[in-house]
Design a protein around this motif. Structure first.
Motif, mmCIF file in Angstrom:
data_model
loop_
_atom_site.group_PDB
_atom_site.id
_atom_site.type_symbol
_atom_site.label_atom_id
_atom_site.label_comp_id
_atom_site.label_asym_id
_atom_site.label_seq_id
_atom_site.Cartn_x
_atom_site.Cartn_y
_atom_site.Cartn_z
ATOM 1 N N GLU A 76 0.811 -1.224 0.000
ATOM 2 C CA GLU A 76 0.000 0.000 0.000
ATOM 3 C C GLU A 76 0.847 1.278 0.000
ATOM 4 O O GLU A 76 0.433 2.316 -0.525
ATOM 5 C CB GLU A 76 -0.946 0.003 1.206
ATOM 6 N N LYS A 77 2.059 1.207 0.560
ATOM 7 C CA LYS A 77 2.923 2.390 0.593
ATOM 8 C C LYS A 77 3.509 2.724 -0.779
ATOM 9 O O LYS A 77 4.054 3.806 -0.982
ATOM 10 C CB LYS A 77 4.066 2.179 1.592
ATOM 11 N N GLN A 78 3.422 1.783 -1.727
ATOM 12 C CA GLN A 78 3.993 2.011 -3.053
ATOM 13 C C GLN A 78 3.046 2.765 -3.985
ATOM 14 O O GLN A 78 3.482 3.321 -4.991
ATOM 15 C CB GLN A 78 4.382 0.674 -3.693
ATOM 16 N N LEU A 79 1.751 2.783 -3.666
ATOM 17 C CA LEU A 79 0.769 3.382 -4.568
ATOM 18 C C LEU A 79 1.083 4.829 -4.963
ATOM 19 O O LEU A 79 0.942 5.192 -6.134
ATOM 20 C CB LEU A 79 -0.632 3.298 -3.961
ATOM 21 N N PRO A 80 1.500 5.699 -4.015
ATOM 22 C CA PRO A 80 1.776 7.086 -4.423
ATOM 23 C C PRO A 80 2.861 7.205 -5.497
ATOM 24 O O PRO A 80 2.882 8.188 -6.238
ATOM 25 C CB PRO A 80 2.224 7.754 -3.108
ATOM 26 N N HIS A 81 3.743 6.208 -5.580
ATOM 27 C CA HIS A 81 4.852 6.281 -6.528
ATOM 28 C C HIS A 81 4.473 5.822 -7.936
ATOM 29 O O HIS A 81 5.234 6.025 -8.879
ATOM 30 C CB HIS A 81 6.024 5.437 -6.019
ATOM 31 N N ILE A 82 3.323 5.198 -8.074
ATOM 32 C CA ILE A 82 2.931 4.690 -9.397
ATOM 33 C C ILE A 82 1.514 5.157 -9.756
ATOM 34 O O ILE A 82 0.797 4.471 -10.495
ATOM 35 C CB ILE A 82 3.050 3.139 -9.474
ATOM 36 N N GLN A 83 1.129 6.322 -9.251
ATOM 37 C CA GLN A 83 -0.225 6.821 -9.477
ATOM 38 C C GLN A 83 -0.591 6.871 -10.956
ATOM 39 O O GLN A 83 -1.722 6.574 -11.336
ATOM 40 C CB GLN A 83 -0.383 8.217 -8.856
#
Length: 375
Positions: free
Chosen positions: A43-50
């Motif tokens: 879930e912490k990776q989502l902002p990086h692959i928006q």
């Protein structure tokens, strides 16, 4: 083919992995052989692959907290893909045909290498996880011939189980001079060397710091830009590099701008006098491909896999030998214009062989082989 791409990490998404996902997912979606693509992330990776979430056909379920492997198994079971692609070299048993990609050779070949003891332990765990993943996977993707040879000769993975798929490189327009961060503004119109990558012991940056000390008298205006983040666990190593620079009298010639956006990094590639790569081990180094694409005159270590990528289009030195690096840098800085032009042309021709389109096509071919192997 219904594909699930799994990025199993504790939440941190490395620059290389982020770049891989951002380039590859849209291309895989364009392939008529892929009918559905699930991107399973922490879930912490989502902002990086928006931006990937805007792509039609992408479904991105997330996991977090404790027992990530258990949560991934549950997600995969609900999605029922035909094949699973693990972009990190870790194993999750899903009962489905699974491809594991070997992208990071630091914990495998350089687990100690001057790291703090906690990082050594982390690397040893990562090394064991990678070995287990290679043995259990239906198929393994090596991202260089060097990695493929290692898997066969050292880990005794069956050759027919391994596919070779290089990463790609694409064009990035450089930032305008007015868009540069303050740390780089003073470099406009000046001579500088460029090193790119996170600041960790296996990068071997002490070599180029030593070389700067040896070159300072002859090239009084020469600077060194080290573009890369300092991992919080590597602060002691960073201070050691700064202390070495101070002892050699070149601390004021080193620029540490930290992480640079792609367009600013492209400006550095375009404007540096020489690109320097002192790393002790890599798998398929993005920085090397980017430097070649931008036509950077390059001085790199002779350690694998550098000769595989640069071939005859670079000057080499033995890793750990700062004096020999200084000699090769001196040679590069004094090259005649005709020699420089010929080397730059060779670098760009070589870089043209590495495209993300080819990477995507070959990856899908490996996924198809995986399904055939499992049939």
């Amino acid at each position: 083919m219904r594909l699930a791409i799994v990025s199993l990490t504790s939440g941190v998404l490395s620059g290389g992995c982020r770049k891989y996902l951002l380039r590859m997912v849209p291309l895989l979606l364009q392939d008529c052989r892929i009918s559905r693509l699930h991107l399973i992330l922490h879930e912490k990776q989502l902002p990086h692959i928006q931006q990937l979430l805007q792509c039609t056909g992408v479904h991105a379920p997330t996991f977090g907290g404790l027992r990530p492997a258990h949560k991934i198994r549950r997600i995969v079971s609900q999605l029922s893909p035909d094949v699973v692609l693990m972009t990190t070299q870790r194993w999750v048993s899903t009962g489905l045909p699974t491809v594991v990609m070997i992208r990071n050779m630091e914990p495998i070949l350089y687990p100690l290498g001057g790291n703090p003891w906690r990082e050594v332990l982390r690397n040893l765990v990562r090394r064991r996880e990678a070995l287990i993943a290679c043995r259990k996977a239906t198929r393994v993707i090596a991202i260089s011939e060097f990695v493929r040879r290692f898997l066969i000769e050292r880990w005794h993975i069956q050759p027919e189980k391994i596919g070779l798929v290089y990463h790609g490189v694409d064009h990035v327009e450089p930032a305008a001079d007015g868009q540069l961060p303050a740390a780089l503004c003073a470099l406009r119109g000046s001579d500088f060397l460029l090193s790119v990558g996170s600041i960790r012991p296996y990068r071997g940056l002490e070599d180029v710091v030593q070389a700067m000390g040896l070159l300072s008298a002859q090239f009084s205006g020469l600077r060194l830009v080290v573009a890369g983040e300092v991992d919080p666990r590597m602060q002691r190593h960073y201070r050691q590099l700064q202390t070495l620079a101070e002892r050699l009298g070149v601390a004021d010639r080193l620029v540490w701008p930290g992480f640079l956006p792609e367009r600013v990094l492209a400006w550095c590639y375009r404007n540096c006098r020489v690109f320097v790569m002192t790393t002790r081990v890599e798998a398929c180094p993005n920085a090397a491909l980017e430097a070649m694409h931008n036509g950077c005159l390059s001085v790199v270590t002779s350690a694998d896999p550098m000769p595989e990528f640069f071939q005859q289009n670079a000057l080499y030195y033995p890793p750990g030998d700062g004096r020999q690096l200084a000699e090769q840098l001196r040679k590069a800085l004094l090259l005649a214009d005709s020699q420089r032009t010929a080397m730059v042309e060779g670098l760009r021709r070589r870089a043209a062989e590495f495209t993300w389109q080819r990477t995507a096509q070959q990856t899908v071919a490996e996924l198809e082989k995986t399904l055939q192997q499992d049939a």
